[in-house]
Design a protein around this motif. Structure first.
Motif, PDB file in Angstrom:
ATOM      1  N   ILE A   1      -0.838  13.010  79.776  1.00 15.95           N
ATOM      2  CA  ILE A   1       0.146  12.042  79.265  1.00 15.95           C
ATOM      3  C   ILE A   1      -0.331  10.667  79.695  1.00 15.95           C
ATOM      4  CG2 ILE A   1       2.545  11.281  79.316  1.00 15.95           C
ATOM      5  CD1 ILE A   1       3.319  14.125  80.109  1.00 15.95           C
ATOM      6  N   GLY A   2      -0.782   9.877  78.746  1.00 17.34           N
ATOM      7  CA  GLY A   2      -1.349   8.575  79.104  1.00 17.34           C
ATOM      8  C   GLY A   2      -2.583   8.760  79.972  1.00 17.34           C
ATOM      9  N   ASP A   3      -2.587   8.126  81.141  1.00 22.48           N
ATOM     10  CA  ASP A   3      -3.709   8.225  82.061  1.00 22.48           C
ATOM     11  C   ASP A   3      -3.552   9.362  83.067  1.00 22.48           C
ATOM     12  OD1 ASP A   3      -4.857   5.988  80.871  1.00 22.48           O
ATOM     13  OD2 ASP A   3      -3.815   4.599  82.214  1.00 22.48           O
ATOM     14  N   HIS A   4      -2.508  10.158  82.926  1.00 27.08           N
ATOM     15  CA  HIS A   4      -2.216  11.198  83.914  1.00 27.08           C
ATOM     16  C   HIS A   4      -2.496  12.586  83.332  1.00 27.08           C
ATOM     17  CE1 HIS A   4      -0.349   8.086  86.316  1.00 27.08           C
ATOM     18  NE2 HIS A   4       0.458   7.777  85.309  1.00 27.08           N
ATOM     19  N   THR A   5      -3.176  13.412  84.127  1.00 27.32           N
ATOM     20  CA  THR A   5      -3.493  14.778  83.740  1.00 27.32           C
ATOM     21  C   THR A   5      -3.078  15.721  84.854  1.00 27.32           C
ATOM     22  OG1 THR A   5      -5.392  14.046  82.429  1.00 27.32           O
ATOM     23  CG2 THR A   5      -5.310  16.370  83.023  1.00 27.32           C
ATOM     24  N   GLY A   6      -2.449  16.828  84.486  1.00 25.77           N
ATOM     25  CA  GLY A   6      -2.043  17.799  85.491  1.00 25.77           C
ATOM     26  C   GLY A   6      -1.348  18.988  84.864  1.00 25.77           C
ATOM     27  N   VAL A   7      -0.922  19.905  85.716  1.00 22.75           N
ATOM     28  CA  VAL A   7      -0.204  21.103  85.286  1.00 22.75           C
ATOM     29  C   VAL A   7       1.295  20.829  85.374  1.00 22.75           C
ATOM     30  CG1 VAL A   7       0.232  23.539  85.767  1.00 22.75           C
ATOM     31  CG2 VAL A   7      -2.074  22.607  86.043  1.00 22.75           C
ATOM     32  N   VAL A   8       2.030  21.193  84.335  1.00 22.14           N
ATOM     33  CA  VAL A   8       3.476  20.934  84.286  1.00 22.14           C
ATOM     34  C   VAL A   8       4.188  21.798  85.331  1.00 22.14           C
ATOM     35  CG1 VAL A   8       5.543  20.924  82.858  1.00 22.14           C
ATOM     36  CG2 VAL A   8       3.325  20.405  81.834  1.00 22.14           C
ATOM     37  N   GLU A   9       4.830  21.140  86.286  1.00 27.12           N
ATOM     38  CA  GLU A   9       5.573  21.847  87.330  1.00 27.12           C
ATOM     39  C   GLU A   9       7.063  21.925  87.004  1.00 27.12           C
ATOM     40  OE1 GLU A   9       5.372  21.693  92.100  1.00 27.12           O
ATOM     41  OE2 GLU A   9       6.326  19.910  91.204  1.00 27.12           O
ATOM     42  N   ASP A  10       7.588  20.865  86.354  1.00 29.15           N
ATOM     43  CA  ASP A  10       9.025  20.864  86.062  1.00 29.15           C
ATOM     44  C   ASP A  10       9.300  19.919  84.902  1.00 29.15           C
ATOM     45  OD1 ASP A  10      11.776  21.541  86.531  1.00 29.15           O
ATOM     46  OD2 ASP A  10      12.043  19.564  87.420  1.00 29.15           O
ATOM     47  N   ILE A  11      10.269  20.298  84.076  1.00 24.97           N
ATOM     48  CA  ILE A  11      10.774  19.435  83.001  1.00 24.97           C
ATOM     49  C   ILE A  11      12.248  19.210  83.307  1.00 24.97           C
ATOM     50  CG2 ILE A  11      11.092  19.135  80.521  1.00 24.97           C
ATOM     51  CD1 ILE A  11       8.902  21.238  80.106  1.00 24.97           C
ATOM     52  N   GLY A  12      12.569  18.042  83.862  1.00 24.39           N
ATOM     53  CA  GLY A  12      13.923  17.748  84.281  1.00 24.39           C
ATOM     54  C   GLY A  12      14.722  16.999  83.234  1.00 24.39           C
ATOM     55  N   LEU A  13      15.949  16.652  83.593  1.00 22.86           N
ATOM     56  CA  LEU A  13      16.813  15.919  82.672  1.00 22.86           C
ATOM     57  C   LEU A  13      16.264  14.532  82.374  1.00 22.86           C
ATOM     58  CD1 LEU A  13      20.345  16.799  84.100  1.00 22.86           C
ATOM     59  CD2 LEU A  13      19.187  17.812  82.127  1.00 22.86           C
ATOM     60  N   PHE A  14      15.611  13.917  83.355  1.00 26.73           N
ATOM     61  CA  PHE A  14      15.157  12.538  83.192  1.00 26.73           C
ATOM     62  C   PHE A  14      13.644  12.374  83.378  1.00 26.73           C
ATOM     63  CE2 PHE A  14      19.545  12.416  84.761  1.00 26.73           C
ATOM     64  CZ  PHE A  14      20.144  11.668  83.761  1.00 26.73           C
ATOM     65  N   ASN A  15      13.002  13.311  84.064  1.00 25.20           N
ATOM     66  CA  ASN A  15      11.576  13.167  84.363  1.00 25.20           C
ATOM     67  C   ASN A  15      10.836  14.482  84.125  1.00 25.20           C
ATOM     68  OD1 ASN A  15      11.803  10.417  85.629  1.00 25.20           O
ATOM     69  ND2 ASN A  15      13.039  11.565  87.092  1.00 25.20           N
ATOM     70  N   THR A  16       9.536  14.345  83.865  1.00 25.07           N
ATOM     71  CA  THR A  16       8.627  15.488  83.806  1.00 25.07           C
ATOM     72  C   THR A  16       7.662  15.380  84.975  1.00 25.07           C
ATOM     73  OG1 THR A  16       8.777  15.756  81.408  1.00 25.07           O
ATOM     74  CG2 THR A  16       6.800  16.609  82.475  1.00 25.07           C
ATOM     75  N   THR A  17       7.466  16.478  85.702  1.00 26.01           N
ATOM     76  CA  THR A  17       6.636  16.466  86.904  1.00 26.01           C
ATOM     77  C   THR A  17       5.347  17.240  86.666  1.00 26.01           C
ATOM     78  OG1 THR A  17       8.619  16.379  88.302  1.00 26.01           O
ATOM     79  CG2 THR A  17       6.552  17.001  89.371  1.00 26.01           C
ATOM     80  N   LEU A  18       4.221  16.583  86.966  1.00 23.41           N
ATOM     81  CA  LEU A  18       2.905  17.209  86.879  1.00 23.41           C
ATOM     82  C   LEU A  18       2.309  17.334  88.275  1.00 23.41           C
ATOM     83  CD1 LEU A  18       1.291  15.169  83.925  1.00 23.41           C
ATOM     84  CD2 LEU A  18       2.791  17.161  83.791  1.00 23.41           C
ATOM     85  N   VAL A  19       1.388  18.276  88.426  1.00 23.61           N
ATOM     86  CA  VAL A  19       0.609  18.403  89.655  1.00 23.61           C
ATOM     87  C   VAL A  19      -0.859  18.293  89.261  1.00 23.61           C
ATOM     88  CG1 VAL A  19      -0.014  19.875  91.597  1.00 23.61           C
ATOM     89  CG2 VAL A  19       2.340  19.854  90.760  1.00 23.61           C
ATOM     90  N   SER A  20      -1.563  17.302  89.819  1.00 30.72           N
ATOM     91  CA  SER A  20      -2.957  17.063  89.467  1.00 30.72           C
ATOM     92  C   SER A  20      -3.866  18.070  90.161  1.00 30.72           C
ATOM     93  CB  SER A  20      -3.358  15.638  89.862  1.00 30.72           C
ATOM     94  OG  SER A  20      -3.453  15.532  91.277  1.00 30.72           O
ATOM     95  N   THR A  21      -5.143  18.056  89.803  1.00 34.42           N
ATOM     96  CA  THR A  21      -6.114  18.954  90.444  1.00 34.42           C
ATOM     97  C   THR A  21      -6.298  18.609  91.916  1.00 34.42           C
ATOM     98  OG1 THR A  21      -7.888  17.483  89.663  1.00 34.42           O
ATOM     99  CG2 THR A  21      -7.373  19.405  88.307  1.00 34.42           C
ATOM    100  N   ASP A  22      -5.937  17.385  92.319  1.00 37.91           N
ATOM    101  CA  ASP A  22      -5.991  16.984  93.731  1.00 37.91           C
ATOM    102  C   ASP A  22      -4.682  17.260  94.453  1.00 37.91           C
ATOM    103  OD1 ASP A  22      -8.611  16.058  93.436  1.00 37.91           O
ATOM    104  OD2 ASP A  22      -7.922  14.095  92.747  1.00 37.91           O
ATOM    105  N   ASN A  23      -3.784  18.039  93.796  1.00 37.26           N
ATOM    106  CA  ASN A  23      -2.480  18.408  94.356  1.00 37.26           C
ATOM    107  C   ASN A  23      -1.559  17.203  94.509  1.00 37.26           C
ATOM    108  OD1 ASN A  23      -0.798  20.570  95.133  1.00 37.26           O
ATOM    109  ND2 ASN A  23      -1.101  20.107  97.292  1.00 37.26           N
ATOM    110  N   GLU A  24      -1.741  16.200  93.654  1.00 41.77           N
ATOM    111  CA  GLU A  24      -0.848  15.038  93.646  1.00 41.77           C
ATOM    112  C   GLU A  24       0.351  15.332  92.734  1.00 41.77           C
ATOM    113  OE1 GLU A  24      -4.294  11.594  93.970  1.00 41.77           O
ATOM    114  OE2 GLU A  24      -3.697  12.392  92.023  1.00 41.77           O
ATOM    115  N   LYS A  25       1.524  14.956  93.188  1.00 37.14           N
ATOM    116  CA  LYS A  25       2.737  15.114  92.389  1.00 37.14           C
ATOM    117  C   LYS A  25       2.924  13.865  91.535  1.00 37.14           C
ATOM    118  CE  LYS A  25       7.716  16.022  92.791  1.00 37.14           C
ATOM    119  NZ  LYS A  25       8.822  16.291  93.739  1.00 37.14           N
TER     120      LYS A  25
END
Length: 270
Positions: free
Chosen positions: A123-147
């Motif tokens: 999504i844009g400049d961010h790449t990661g695995v989808v951890e959560d799809i919330g009411l207001f935000n979507t959370t990804l976890v990068s290959t470096d384990n960044e939230k």
């Protein structure tokens, strides 16, 4: 003023205590309702992200009902309260247009299902695995384990690249080897063997090798192979290692592309 008028009556204290107890019970009950709803919906064919979304909505409904019941207990009529809340809600809604936009975008994400939990996306400049799809935000976890927390409005307002949706991704390793036409066959066979035995590489579709370029005394060969998106780093590492081992085992030498270009330039200048 009579002192008795300043001291709350027993009935008033009882009503306040009951209201507080209702609020506490409602808070605990909303959490229980959320967990129960998630567990119940997990046994259905409903998408996990949508199940969490519906469970969250149920939790807020329980909280709202508890709040209204507690207000009734202390003698505050909810009819007038609703009017006040509606007026305040309009003002708050105007002030929180961004949050409401994120909420609406969250509903669209869950409805159209462009990605799901566990998918690898960009999504844009961010790449990661989808951890959560919330009411207001979507959370990804990068290959470096960044939230990475991204507002849902930003998700729906731009391109979404889903690497997992098609099942497999295709990667490529290009090598420059010494040799001419007679060395082409052994080099291709070595690369095919590397693609077949590399860990994490799918055998269907089968790995393929292409002659992508050729210069005086050198051949550019590209090995393409398929792998799961979430295993990209490990699969490509295994593929490169297998390529080096197979080429070395076949006695095929790699050429340094930089040296080759410099050598061609020096020939042109002489």
């Amino acid at each position: 003023m009579d002192l008795q008028e300043l001291v709350p009556s027993f009935a008033t204290l009882k009503a306040i205590a009951t209201a507080v107890a209702l609020l506490i019970a409602g808070w605990l009950g909303s959490k229980w309702a959320y967990r129960l709803a998630v567990k119940a919906l997990a046994g259905t064919h409903l998408d996990q992200a949508l199940a969490r979304f519906l469970a969250s909505m149920l939790r807020y409904v329980v909280l709202a009902a508890t709040f209204i019941a507690s207000m009734e207990t202390v003698g505050i009529h909810t009819t007038s309260l609703v009017a006040v809340v509606a007026s305040a809600g309009l003002a708050v809604g105007l002030a929180l247009q961004g949050s409401l936009s994120n909420f609406a975008s969250g509903v669209l994400i869950l409805f159209f299902k462009h990605f799901q939990l566990g998918d690898k996306i960009a999504i844009g400049d961010h790449t990661g695995v989808v951890e959560d799809i919330g009411l207001f935000n979507t959370t990804l976890v990068s290959t470096d384990n960044e939230k990475i927390v991204i507002p849902n409005a930003s998700v729906t307002n731009g391109p979404i690249v889903n690497y997992s949706d098609r099942g497999l991704l295709r990667g490529a390793v290009t090598v420059t080897v010494e040799g001419r036409l007679r060395e082409l066959g052994p080099a291709i066979e070595a690369l095919v063997r590397a693609g077949k035995r590399a860990g994490g590489v799918a055998q269907e579709p089968a790995p393929t090798v292409f002659l992508t370029d050729m210069e005086d005394g050198s051949l550019d060969l590209t090995l393409t192979a398929w792998y799961r998106a979430v295993e990209e780093d490990g699969s490509m590492h295994n593929l490169r290692v297998a390529v080096l081992e197979e080429l070395e085992g076949a006695g095929i030498k790699l050429m340094n592309r930089t040296q080759l270009i410099l050598h061609q330039r020096s020939k042109m200048q002489s």
